[in-house]
Design a protein around this motif. Structure first.
Motif, PDB file in Angstrom:
ATOM      1  N   ALA A 173       0.823  -1.227  -0.026  1.00 47.00           N
ATOM      2  CA  ALA A 173      -0.024   0.030  -0.039  1.00 47.00           C
ATOM      3  C   ALA A 173       0.790   1.334  -0.068  1.00 47.00           C
ATOM      4  O   ALA A 173       0.646   2.298  -0.585  1.00 47.00           O
ATOM      5  CB  ALA A 173      -1.057   0.090   1.441  1.00 47.00           C
ATOM      6  N   HIS A 174       1.980   1.256   0.817  1.00 46.32           N
ATOM      7  CA  HIS A 174       2.839   2.433   0.807  1.00 46.32           C
ATOM      8  C   HIS A 174       3.537   2.446  -0.646  1.00 46.32           C
ATOM      9  O   HIS A 174       3.764   3.681  -0.959  1.00 46.32           O
ATOM     10  CB  HIS A 174       3.823   2.069   2.031  1.00 46.32           C
ATOM     11  CG  HIS A 174       4.787   3.237   2.223  1.00 46.32           C
ATOM     12  ND1 HIS A 174       6.338   3.187   1.734  1.00 46.32           N
ATOM     13  CD2 HIS A 174       4.519   4.539   2.669  1.00 46.32           C
ATOM     14  CE1 HIS A 174       6.525   4.465   1.974  1.00 46.32           C
ATOM     15  NE2 HIS A 174       5.772   5.150   2.530  1.00 46.32           N
ATOM     16  N   GLN A 201       2.555   1.908  -3.448  1.00 46.08           N
ATOM     17  CA  GLN A 201       1.419   2.107  -4.378  1.00 46.08           C
ATOM     18  C   GLN A 201       1.097   3.768  -4.276  1.00 46.08           C
ATOM     19  O   GLN A 201       1.005   4.483  -4.902  1.00 46.08           O
ATOM     20  CB  GLN A 201       0.122   1.623  -4.185  1.00 46.08           C
ATOM     21  CG  GLN A 201       0.235  -0.057  -4.828  1.00 46.08           C
ATOM     22  CD  GLN A 201      -0.949  -0.702  -4.386  1.00 46.08           C
ATOM     23  OE1 GLN A 201      -2.022  -0.290  -3.834  1.00 46.08           O
ATOM     24  NE2 GLN A 201      -1.135  -1.933  -5.147  1.00 46.08           N
ATOM     25  N   LEU A 202       1.170   4.204  -2.943  1.00 45.20           N
ATOM     26  CA  LEU A 202       0.930   5.565  -2.553  1.00 45.20           C
ATOM     27  C   LEU A 202       2.060   6.220  -3.184  1.00 45.20           C
ATOM     28  O   LEU A 202       2.091   7.523  -3.786  1.00 45.20           O
ATOM     29  CB  LEU A 202       0.912   5.763  -1.182  1.00 45.20           C
ATOM     30  CG  LEU A 202       0.795   7.224  -0.651  1.00 45.20           C
ATOM     31  CD1 LEU A 202      -0.673   7.693  -1.246  1.00 45.20           C
ATOM     32  CD2 LEU A 202       0.911   7.262   0.780  1.00 45.20           C
ATOM     33  N   SER A 260       1.934   6.757  -6.754  1.00 52.57           N
ATOM     34  CA  SER A 260       0.852   7.522  -7.577  1.00 52.57           C
ATOM     35  C   SER A 260       1.288   9.031  -7.046  1.00 52.57           C
ATOM     36  O   SER A 260       0.751   9.965  -7.777  1.00 52.57           O
ATOM     37  CB  SER A 260      -0.294   7.347  -6.752  1.00 52.57           C
ATOM     38  OG  SER A 260      -0.397   7.476  -5.341  1.00 52.57           O
ATOM     39  N   THR A 261       1.779   9.445  -5.747  1.00 58.60           N
ATOM     40  CA  THR A 261       2.052  10.726  -5.515  1.00 58.60           C
ATOM     41  C   THR A 261       3.518  11.246  -6.132  1.00 58.60           C
ATOM     42  O   THR A 261       3.548  12.541  -6.341  1.00 58.60           O
ATOM     43  CB  THR A 261       2.334  10.868  -4.039  1.00 58.60           C
ATOM     44  OG1 THR A 261       3.405  10.040  -3.585  1.00 58.60           O
ATOM     45  CG2 THR A 261       0.842  10.655  -3.499  1.00 58.60           C
TER      46      THR A 261
END
Length: 50
Positions: A36-37, A39-40, A43-44
């Motif tokens: 999840a990290h 992916q974050l 994306s950022t």
């Protein structure tokens, strides 16, 4: 319990690794926190003004 400080530190590190890489989290839509990290971050990174 633990035999010494190094044993306690190793045990804590093992548990943290388990929580981040092997245990699914309901609050993350049943993903691993590590993924999840990642992916974050991906994306950022595309939206970074720098």
């Amino acid at each position: 319990m633990f035999t010494d400080l190094a044993d306690a530190q190793a045990s804590a590190a093992t548990y943290i690794d388990y929580c981040n890489h092997e245990r699914l989290h309901a609050s993350l839509d049943y993903q691993f926190p590590y993924l999840a990290h990642q992916q974050l971050l991906s994306s950022t990174a595309l939206n970074c003004p720098a």
